[in-house]
Design an enzyme around this catalytic site. Structure first.
Site, PDB file in Angstrom:
ATOM      1  N   LYS A  54       0.844  -1.203   0.000  1.00  0.00           N
ATOM      2  CA  LYS A  54       0.000   0.000   0.000  1.00  0.00           C
ATOM      3  C   LYS A  54       0.877   1.250   0.000  1.00  0.00           C
ATOM      4  O   LYS A  54       0.606   2.221  -0.708  1.00  0.00           O
ATOM      5  CB  LYS A  54      -0.941  -0.010   1.209  1.00  0.00           C
ATOM      6  N   GLN A  98      -4.396  -1.744   9.617  1.00  0.00           N
ATOM      7  CA  GLN A  98      -4.329  -3.055   8.974  1.00  0.00           C
ATOM      8  C   GLN A  98      -4.974  -4.124   9.869  1.00  0.00           C
ATOM      9  O   GLN A  98      -4.599  -4.267  11.029  1.00  0.00           O
ATOM     10  CB  GLN A  98      -2.860  -3.402   8.670  1.00  0.00           C
ATOM     11  N   ASP A 121     -10.802   3.140   4.264  1.00  0.00           N
ATOM     12  CA  ASP A 121     -11.133   1.719   4.120  1.00  0.00           C
ATOM     13  C   ASP A 121     -12.644   1.517   4.023  1.00  0.00           C
ATOM     14  O   ASP A 121     -13.107   0.457   3.620  1.00  0.00           O
ATOM     15  CB  ASP A 121     -10.615   0.945   5.347  1.00  0.00           C
TER      16      ASP A 121
END
Ligand code: NDP
Length: 293
Positions: A54, A98, A121
């Protein structure tokens, strides 16, 4: 009929170029460079790989990334404090924690603490709630589901009026994909582990999205001729003929289904590359919102 193979790598690359152009436009307008904070708690090797890829993708499109690492023993308060700091940091437009977090941490509490304006997200309950409500728009769409819809749109698939079947109802893939398809005016059936006679349900689908995590479960005779099949699944199967000893397959028996479907995503190289591309798109969107506020 042999299906069109949907090239997720190419479509993701085009989406990334579009993000890079968007970043340049922001900078040209005198706005700050977009920034994404990644939060990694613990040493999980797969999570480390995801976070690194990422950060690399951010660098390629001109988004600044700020990497934060906490030990696996970090307390709930330490994680909460970091998220609060990132919420208040104007250089940070998007916050990505994460998952999965170590077991002793309350994942829901952490996701709820992320400012909705930085929820790139798309997992904040407010964003998901807005996705489910008519006439409301989420600020961000969860990345993998966004990638699924983006692929359908890019391949010219008509969603409105289509019969869509989604295999799987998880918070991160199945359910948001189903909600997005409803928003696109498809008639949607959601299947899960208690669904009876799956093949008869999937055979009704003009659009079939598989997100169950079961290797090659969807067979050729489960699919309606001419359907568009999006395979989200990523499963390892043993393969002694390759050096690694395994290969990746989807939830769909690709070789069988490509003979029946109109279009199909491969695994790897289908939905996978889209997830990070959509994260970049969401981060740019967050920066644009901040720049205009
Ligand atoms: P989950 O395990 O959270 O959810 C799986 C879903 O499939 C559940 O709703 C479950 O039903 C259902 N299911 C499981 N077995 C069956 C079965 N035999 N018949 C019918 N339904 C079944 O998985 P995720 O949604 O997180 O992930 C799904 C797949 O997508 C995985 O392979 C994962 O690796 C992949 N993935 C890929 C991403 C990408 O970027 N390409 C990103 C995220 C995930 P129930 O609710 O009843 O338990």
């Amino acid at each position: 009929m042999t299906a069109e193979i949907i090239d997720g790598k190419k479509i993701a690359e085009e989406a990334r170029l579009e993000v890079a152009r968007g970043v340049e436009n922001l900078l040209a307008a005198g706005k700050p460079r977009p920034g994404l904070a990644t939060v990694l708690v613990g040493e999980d090797p797969a999570s480390q790989v995801y976070v690194r890829s990422k950060q690399k993708a951010c660098a390629q499109v001109g988004i600044e990334s700020f990497g934060y690492k906490l030990p696996a023993t970090a307390s709930q308060e330490e994680v909460d404090t970091l998220v609060a700091e990132l919420n208040a940091n104007p250089q940070v437009n998007g916050i990505l924690v994460q998952l999965p977090l170590p077991k002793h941490l309350d994942e829901e509490r952490v996701l709820n603490a992320i400012s909705i304006e930085k929820d790139v997200d798309g997992f904040h309950p407010l964003n998901i709630g807005r996705l489910a409500q008519k006439g409301r728009d989420p600020l961000f769409i969860p990345c993998t589901p966004y990638g699924v819809i983006y692929l359908l749109e890019q391949t010219g698939t008509k969603i409105s009026g289509a019969n869509a079947v989604v295999l799987g109802r998880s918070n991160i893939v199945g359910m948001p994909v189903a909600l997005l398809l409803v928003r696109g005016n498809a008639t949607v059936t959601i299947c899960h582990s208690r669904t009876r006679d799956l093949p008869s349900v999937t055979r009704s689908a003009d659009i079939l999205v598989a997100a169950v995590g079961r290797a090659e479960m969807v067979r050729g005779d489960w699919v309606k001729p001419g359907a568009v099949v999006i395979d989200v699944g990523v499963n390892r199967v043993d393969d002694p003929t390759v050096e690694k000893g395994y290969r990746l397959v989807g939830d769909v028996a690709f070789d069988e289904v490509k003979e029946v479907a109109r279009a199909i995503t491969p695994v790897p190289g289908g939905v996978g590359p889209m997830t990070i591309a959509m994260l970049l798109k969401n981060t740019l969107h967050a920066a644009e919102l901040a720049a205009n506020s």
